[in-house]
Scaffold this active site. Structure first.
Site, PDB file in Angstrom:
ATOM      1  N   ASP A 161       0.899  -1.035   0.050  1.00  0.00           N
ATOM      2  CA  ASP A 161       0.100   0.099  -0.056  1.00  0.00           C
ATOM      3  C   ASP A 161       0.846   1.304   0.062  1.00  0.00           C
ATOM      4  O   ASP A 161       1.980   1.523   0.943  1.00  0.00           O
ATOM      5  CB  ASP A 161      -0.893  -0.067   1.386  1.00  0.00           C
ATOM      6  CG  ASP A 161      -1.808   1.046   1.122  1.00  0.00           C
ATOM      7  OD1 ASP A 161      -3.038   0.977   0.638  1.00  0.00           O
ATOM      8  OD2 ASP A 161      -1.559   2.161   1.778  1.00  0.00           O
ATOM      9  N   ASN A 173      -2.864  13.078  -3.595  1.00  0.00           N
ATOM     10  CA  ASN A 173      -4.017  13.313  -4.666  1.00  0.00           C
ATOM     11  C   ASN A 173      -4.624  14.760  -3.969  1.00  0.00           C
ATOM     12  O   ASN A 173      -4.693  15.413  -4.841  1.00  0.00           O
ATOM     13  CB  ASN A 173      -5.220  12.283  -4.568  1.00  0.00           C
ATOM     14  CG  ASN A 173      -4.798  11.172  -5.359  1.00  0.00           C
ATOM     15  OD1 ASN A 173      -4.083  11.379  -6.393  1.00  0.00           O
ATOM     16  ND2 ASN A 173      -5.449  10.057  -5.223  1.00  0.00           N
ATOM     17  N   GLU A 220      -4.506   2.250  -4.469  1.00  0.00           N
ATOM     18  CA  GLU A 220      -3.067   2.216  -4.330  1.00  0.00           C
ATOM     19  C   GLU A 220      -2.354   0.843  -3.868  1.00  0.00           C
ATOM     20  O   GLU A 220      -1.494   1.011  -3.387  1.00  0.00           O
ATOM     21  CB  GLU A 220      -2.815   3.494  -3.376  1.00  0.00           C
ATOM     22  CG  GLU A 220      -3.286   3.298  -1.803  1.00  0.00           C
ATOM     23  CD  GLU A 220      -4.620   3.922  -1.602  1.00  0.00           C
ATOM     24  OE1 GLU A 220      -5.027   4.066  -0.591  1.00  0.00           O
ATOM     25  OE2 GLU A 220      -5.419   3.872  -2.674  1.00  0.00           O
ATOM     26  N   ASP A 239      -1.351   9.668 -10.316  1.00  0.00           N
ATOM     27  CA  ASP A 239      -1.351   8.841 -11.248  1.00  0.00           C
ATOM     28  C   ASP A 239       0.067   8.557 -11.494  1.00  0.00           C
ATOM     29  O   ASP A 239       0.654   7.335 -11.950  1.00  0.00           O
ATOM     30  CB  ASP A 239      -1.980   9.197 -12.475  1.00  0.00           C
ATOM     31  CG  ASP A 239      -3.423   9.001 -12.440  1.00  0.00           C
ATOM     32  OD1 ASP A 239      -3.938   8.473 -11.419  1.00  0.00           O
ATOM     33  OD2 ASP A 239      -4.194   9.559 -13.403  1.00  0.00           O
TER      34      ASP A 239
END
Length: 411
Positions: A272, A280, A314, A289
């Site tokens: 993770d 973000n 993620e 991204d």
């Protein structure tokens, strides 16, 4: 066929090299191979129609519009060859039709690189088919109009062919080489499935026209091209179903398929990205991204015979076949440290103002951030069921995050 096998067929080198190698082998064994097929000439004449028709039909549900258009162009070309080019090229009209076909086919194939990817059986596809019909009509009018005229001066000047080498004019050989170089470069640059379909069609059409006097050459070459187009559709459909489009690595569906065939000894690691939501929220989804692609790139470099998958969001999954968890920790720790030590340069959208000095200063001040990951590891002992091993790896991942992140924990 395994994920690794499909990955090989999807690589740019194979997409470019496989058709080229088959074309070279075909040229070296041309006479003996075609002689062996003489007893089956009826089947050989029908095979391109059948195979290319299958390619066109399969292209629709798999959204491979450009592959369908390439197959349609080959189908039209093969029909013209079989219906209008069966008499010697010494005949003026036959020679003219040959020249028109040899010229129009590569130009139309080259054009496929420039048009958008759309289904053949759509409004766009219908418009393109009308465009092709108009070309065929125009070529027919030209052939009929000049059929009775003396074109020897044209054949001896601009469209001069080297006797005993190939009936293709030197100018058109250069055209094929130029278009072929452009198509091959496009495959190596962006590696799209339809780029290979265009290259395959051009390559085997070029073989056909360069040794056009050889019996059954069009049937053999167009059949091989159609088989390669079918392989292209299979690999592209597999890519759409199993490959994560953002990161370019297999997705969760591929992992679920792979888990059905695992042996009794394996290790699963759940990964993770730490504070991904913060990335973000702070820097935007484009940067998020980029982080995902960065991690995926590092994952593909892990040693130890791994297979990596994007599990979702993620989260990523790392699979070690035939290894216990203790044998995998070293590889995972090395990967974790590489990620943590890497400085990721953030993209600055406004670094090209009119004043070049100001722009240079802004580019120098581009912000760099570091990405860390947490990893949970579990192996197939004592319970080798994949669903349970994933649950154990998730528990270990939770421990890693609760213990401060940026670490590998084994459950």
């Amino acid at each position: 066929m395994s994920q690794v096998s499909f990955a090989i067929f999807r690589s740019a080198g194979v997409r470019f090299g496989l058709p080229l190698v088959l074309a070279i082998l075909m040229m070296f064994s041309l006479e003996s191979a075609l002689t062996a097929f003489i007893p089956y000439h009826g089947l050989l004449l029908s095979l391109p129609y059948i195979l290319l028709g299958i390619v066109i039909l399969l292209s629709q549900p798999f959204n491979q519009g450009k592959t369908a258009l390439a197959a349609l162009l080959m189908l039209i070309a093969f029909y013209v060859i079989q219906t209008h080019l069966q008499s010697p090229l010494a005949d003026n009209k036959t020679h003219l039709i040959y020249i028109l076909l040899v010229t129009l086919l590569p130009l139309n194939l080259l054009q496929l690189h420039l048009i958008p990817e759309r289904r053949l059986f759509s409004r766009f596809g219908s418009g393109y088919i009308i465009f092709l019909v108009l070309q065929v009509a125009w070529a027919s009018l030209v052939a009929n109009h000049f059929a009775e005229r003396d074109l020897s001066q044209l054949w001896d000047s601009y469209l001069y062919a080297i006797p005993g080498v190939s009936p293709m004019p030197v100018l058109l050989i250069l055209l094929y080489l130029g278009v072929g170089f452009a198509c091959g470069s496009t495959i190596l640059k962006r590696n799209h499935g339809y780029d290979q379909a265009i290259f395959i069609s051009l390559l085997f059409a070029g073989i056909t026209f360069s040794v056009f006097q050889q019996a059954f050459i069009s049937s053999a070459a167009f059949s091989v091209a159609a088989i390669l187009l079918l392989l292209n559709i299979i690999t592209c459909s597999h890519e759409l179903a199993y490959i994560d489009q953002l990161t370019g690595i297999p997705g969760r569906r591929a992992l679920e398929t792979e888990m059905k065939y695992l042996g009794r000894t394996y290790t699963l690691a759940m990964l993770d990205i730490d504070h991904f939501k913060k990335f973000n929220d702070t820097y935007g989804h484009d940067t998020g991204d980029d982080v995902l692609k960065l991690v995926a790139g590092f994952l593909q470099q892990i040693k130890g015979g791994t297979e990596v998958f994007r599990y979702g969001g993620e989260e990523f999954t790392i699979l070690f076949k035939g290894k216990e968890a203790a044998q995998c920790i070293e590889y995972l720790e090395h990967f974790r440290k590489e990620i943590a030590d890497f400085e990721m340069q953030l993209k600055q959208p406004d670094v090209h103002p009119k004043d070049e000095k100001i722009g240079a200063k802004k580019r120098k001040k581009q912000e760099a951030v570091k990405v860390t990951v947490s990893i949970g590891v579990a192996d197939s002992f004592p319970d080798h069921k994949p669903a349970n091993v994933i649950k154990e790896a998730d528990v270990a991942l939770y421990k890693a995050k609760e213990s401060g992140r940026n670490q590998v924990c084994q459950n």
